[in-house]
Design an enzyme around this catalytic site. Sequence first.
Site, PDB file in Angstrom:
ATOM      1  N   HIS A 307      40.468  33.260  46.294  1.00 12.55           N
ATOM      2  CA  HIS A 307      41.636  34.000  46.782  1.00 12.55           C
ATOM      3  C   HIS A 307      42.612  33.010  47.404  1.00 12.55           C
ATOM      4  O   HIS A 307      42.221  32.032  48.011  1.00 12.55           O
ATOM      5  CB  HIS A 307      41.207  35.025  47.850  1.00 12.55           C
ATOM      6  CG  HIS A 307      42.217  36.087  48.080  1.00 12.55           C
ATOM      7  ND1 HIS A 307      43.275  35.912  48.916  1.00 12.55           N
ATOM      8  CD2 HIS A 307      42.351  37.316  47.544  1.00 12.55           C
ATOM      9  CE1 HIS A 307      44.014  37.015  48.918  1.00 12.55           C
ATOM     10  NE2 HIS A 307      43.482  37.879  48.088  1.00 12.55           N
ATOM     11  N   ASP A 364      38.292  42.371  43.685  1.00 13.72           N
ATOM     12  CA  ASP A 364      38.101  42.772  42.286  1.00 13.72           C
ATOM     13  C   ASP A 364      36.682  42.577  41.775  1.00 13.72           C
ATOM     14  O   ASP A 364      36.360  43.007  40.668  1.00 13.72           O
ATOM     15  CB  ASP A 364      39.065  41.979  41.396  1.00 13.72           C
ATOM     16  CG  ASP A 364      40.506  42.358  41.698  1.00 13.72           C
ATOM     17  OD1 ASP A 364      41.305  41.464  42.018  1.00 13.72           O
ATOM     18  OD2 ASP A 364      40.805  43.566  41.665  1.00 13.72           O
TER      19      ASP A 364
HETATM   20  C1  SDX Z   1      43.992  39.706  43.815  1.00 15.06           C
HETATM   21  O1  SDX Z   1      47.185  37.565  46.834  1.00 15.06           O
HETATM   22  C2  SDX Z   1      46.537  38.683  47.037  1.00 15.06           C
HETATM   23  O2  SDX Z   1      46.464  39.185  48.143  1.00 15.06           O
HETATM   24  C3  SDX Z   1      45.941  39.296  45.785  1.00 15.06           C
HETATM   25  C4  SDX Z   1      45.007  40.476  45.998  1.00 15.06           C
HETATM   26  C5  SDX Z   1      45.743  41.693  46.499  1.00 15.06           C
HETATM   27  O3  SDX Z   1      45.101  42.562  47.104  1.00 15.06           O
HETATM   28  O4  SDX Z   1      46.953  41.841  46.153  1.00 15.06           O
HETATM   29  O5  SDX Z   1      43.984  40.136  46.905  1.00 15.06           O
HETATM   30  C6  SDX Z   1      44.378  40.883  44.664  1.00 15.06           C
HETATM   31  O6  SDX Z   1      44.777  39.260  43.011  1.00 15.06           O
HETATM   32  C7  SDX Z   1      42.650  39.055  44.046  1.00 15.06           C
HETATM   33  C8  SDX Z   1      42.417  37.803  43.154  1.00 15.06           C
HETATM   34  C9  SDX Z   1      41.981  38.278  41.768  1.00 15.06           C
HETATM   35  N1  SDX Z   1      41.932  37.154  40.822  1.00 15.06           N
HETATM   36  C10 SDX Z   1      40.757  36.653  40.400  1.00 15.06           C
HETATM   37  O7  SDX Z   1      39.655  37.034  40.803  1.00 15.06           O
HETATM   38  C11 SDX Z   1      40.893  35.570  39.334  1.00 15.06           C
HETATM   39  C12 SDX Z   1      39.944  34.406  39.656  1.00 15.06           C
HETATM   40  N2  SDX Z   1      40.430  33.684  40.835  1.00 15.06           N
HETATM   41  C13 SDX Z   1      41.332  32.618  40.647  1.00 15.06           C
HETATM   42  O8  SDX Z   1      42.024  32.506  39.482  1.00 15.06           O
HETATM   43  C14 SDX Z   1      41.987  32.072  41.910  1.00 15.06           C
HETATM   44  O9  SDX Z   1      41.007  31.998  42.867  1.00 15.06           O
HETATM   45  C15 SDX Z   1      43.185  32.816  42.460  1.00 15.06           C
HETATM   46  C16 SDX Z   1      44.233  33.028  41.429  1.00 15.06           C
HETATM   47  C17 SDX Z   1      42.756  34.129  43.005  1.00 15.06           C
HETATM   48  C18 SDX Z   1      43.768  31.989  43.609  1.00 15.06           C
HETATM   49  O10 SDX Z   1      44.260  30.821  43.024  1.00 15.06           O
HETATM   50  P1  SDX Z   1      44.969  29.679  43.924  1.00 15.06           P
HETATM   51  O11 SDX Z   1      45.079  30.102  45.333  1.00 15.06           O
HETATM   52  O12 SDX Z   1      46.193  29.236  43.203  1.00 15.06           O
HETATM   53  O13 SDX Z   1      43.881  28.516  43.926  1.00 15.06           O
HETATM   54  P2  SDX Z   1      43.652  27.515  42.748  1.00 15.06           P
HETATM   55  O14 SDX Z   1      43.732  28.227  41.428  1.00 15.06           O
HETATM   56  O15 SDX Z   1      44.524  26.339  42.970  1.00 15.06           O
HETATM   57  O16 SDX Z   1      42.114  27.151  42.997  1.00 15.06           O
HETATM   58  C19 SDX Z   1      41.759  26.184  43.978  1.00 15.06           C
HETATM   59  C20 SDX Z   1      40.553  25.454  43.360  1.00 15.06           C
HETATM   60  C21 SDX Z   1      40.861  24.924  41.953  1.00 15.06           C
HETATM   61  O17 SDX Z   1      40.024  23.790  41.761  1.00 15.06           O
HETATM   62  P3  SDX Z   1      40.735  22.311  41.927  1.00 15.06           P
HETATM   63  O18 SDX Z   1      41.894  22.256  40.952  1.00 15.06           O
HETATM   64  O19 SDX Z   1      41.155  22.225  43.375  1.00 15.06           O
HETATM   65  O20 SDX Z   1      39.608  21.333  41.568  1.00 15.06           O
HETATM   66  O21 SDX Z   1      39.465  26.384  43.199  1.00 15.06           O
HETATM   67  C22 SDX Z   1      39.160  26.516  41.811  1.00 15.06           C
HETATM   68  C23 SDX Z   1      40.364  26.009  41.043  1.00 15.06           C
HETATM   69  O22 SDX Z   1      39.970  25.520  39.756  1.00 15.06           O
HETATM   70  N3  SDX Z   1      38.958  27.961  41.573  1.00 15.06           N
HETATM   71  C24 SDX Z   1      38.015  28.480  40.794  1.00 15.06           C
HETATM   72  C25 SDX Z   1      38.181  29.867  40.894  1.00 15.06           C
HETATM   73  N4  SDX Z   1      39.213  30.143  41.709  1.00 15.06           N
HETATM   74  C26 SDX Z   1      39.686  28.954  42.113  1.00 15.06           C
HETATM   75  N5  SDX Z   1      37.047  27.913  40.032  1.00 15.06           N
HETATM   76  C27 SDX Z   1      36.250  28.773  39.355  1.00 15.06           C
HETATM   77  N6  SDX Z   1      36.333  30.142  39.399  1.00 15.06           N
HETATM   78  C28 SDX Z   1      37.295  30.710  40.168  1.00 15.06           C
HETATM   79  N7  SDX Z   1      37.397  32.045  40.222  1.00 15.06           N
END
Ligand code: SDX
Length: 428
Positions: A307, A364
Amino acid sequence: MSDHAKLSYAGKDYDLPVIEGTEKEIAVDISKLRADTGLITIDPGFKNTGSTKSAITFLNGEEGILRYRGYSIEELAEKSSFLEVSYLLIYGELPTKPQLEHFQNEITTHTLVHEDIKKILDGFPSNAHPMGVLSSLVCSLTAFYPESLDPNRSAKEVDLSIIRILSKMPTFAAWAFKNQIGHPVNYPDNELDYDSNFLKMMFALPAEKYKVNPVVAKALDTLLILHADHEQNCSTSTVRVVGSSQASLYASISAGINALWGPLHGGANQAVLEMLEQIEKDGGDTSKFIAKAKDKNDPFRLMGFGHRVYKNFDPRAKIIKKAADDVLDQLGVDDPLLNIAKELEAIALKDEYFVEKKLYPNVDFYSGIIYRAMGIPTEMFTVMFALGRLPGWIAQWKEMRENNEPIGRPRQVYTGENLRSYVDVNKR
Ligand code: SDX
């Protein structure tokens, strides 16, 4: 706490004001930065950038805190109802009993939609994703209520627009589902409360005396409360930016629905279920998929994990995980996907990669398990998220309008070609 920050640039020092919120959050105010220094800031994804001051929802990502208008999500999920929470978010206070009864009555008596909207619905093929149908039907309200196009009307007229969309979106959601399965739509039943009416429109078969399961109705109401608002997330920021151009409430909400659709945002609940089904089909080896999620060269992500704000447990995920156990137990459903989800969570929470990156289950991760047990198909999960988030979008749009916020128009740093002259096509 200092009330300003110092910036030194090109041999000059600048004082930038620092503001502090009611929960001690601090921000450096850069609204005069370019005029004073010639500098702008750049922050892809706005990870460090606040877009507004808001009194609606408070999140503390480090401690896993979520409050609507100061009330904890745990208390509201246990003691309140979705319509009462909707009133709280939109108008800022819990309603008195007469206010709540009036609000509920208003919502009940506006559920019917113009019959011509069915012509729009009928134009969609049955393989249309329900989110596309929903955003289209919501936007069509601008045609059936042209007076809603002007966001500068009286508070009373804006309130009527608010009531109309709160009442009609469940009808649109249920109709989108019926369109997908090729069934005739059900009309709203004003004898029923919000949740029961929605479930009947979703699941009643022609001429069937549909009986609402109270366990399902209660679980639905709790899920809607948990999704009701979440400060400046992607779709809410979309609603605020679209509304900042003085586009109407309905146009802004329709834009929010489309932003929510993405699998990184509200579309994640559908993506989680598809991921769990993929793991089950692949033989259920959860460690293999955890390894894929960690592999930089593998596009696979553990959907429902991580998140932007929560670097601790998403408090909603904790409540939903418990509700999933209770609802499946009460419905006598034994879903192997729930066990796969729990196994993934258990492995991930102990795994260095997830621990170091502070990746926890988010709202989710478990919600789809409950929707599935309630008989809601996977492609409808994000529609359910939109139904829950609607009062939050409305509250945020209303706050932005009432605060007279300027049109959202970010700057950029240009990295393209410098000036060059046109060359005739025959000389290229
Ligand atoms: C919602 O914003 C809100 O409040 C949203 C929400 C709401 O109520 O409105 O809470 C609802 O959207 C919840 C999130 C749902 N999405 C997912 O579950 C999709 C999977 N999660 C990710 O794609 C990610 O965690 C995000 C999109 C939720 C957040 O992404 P960020 O903040 O841009 O962080 P990032 O993608 O830069 O990740 C940081 C690191 C990365 O690794 P590095 O590049 O630093 O080495 O963490 C890793 C990412 O690769 N990472 C994951 C991961 N999520 C982040 N690795 C594996 N699996 C994951 N799910």
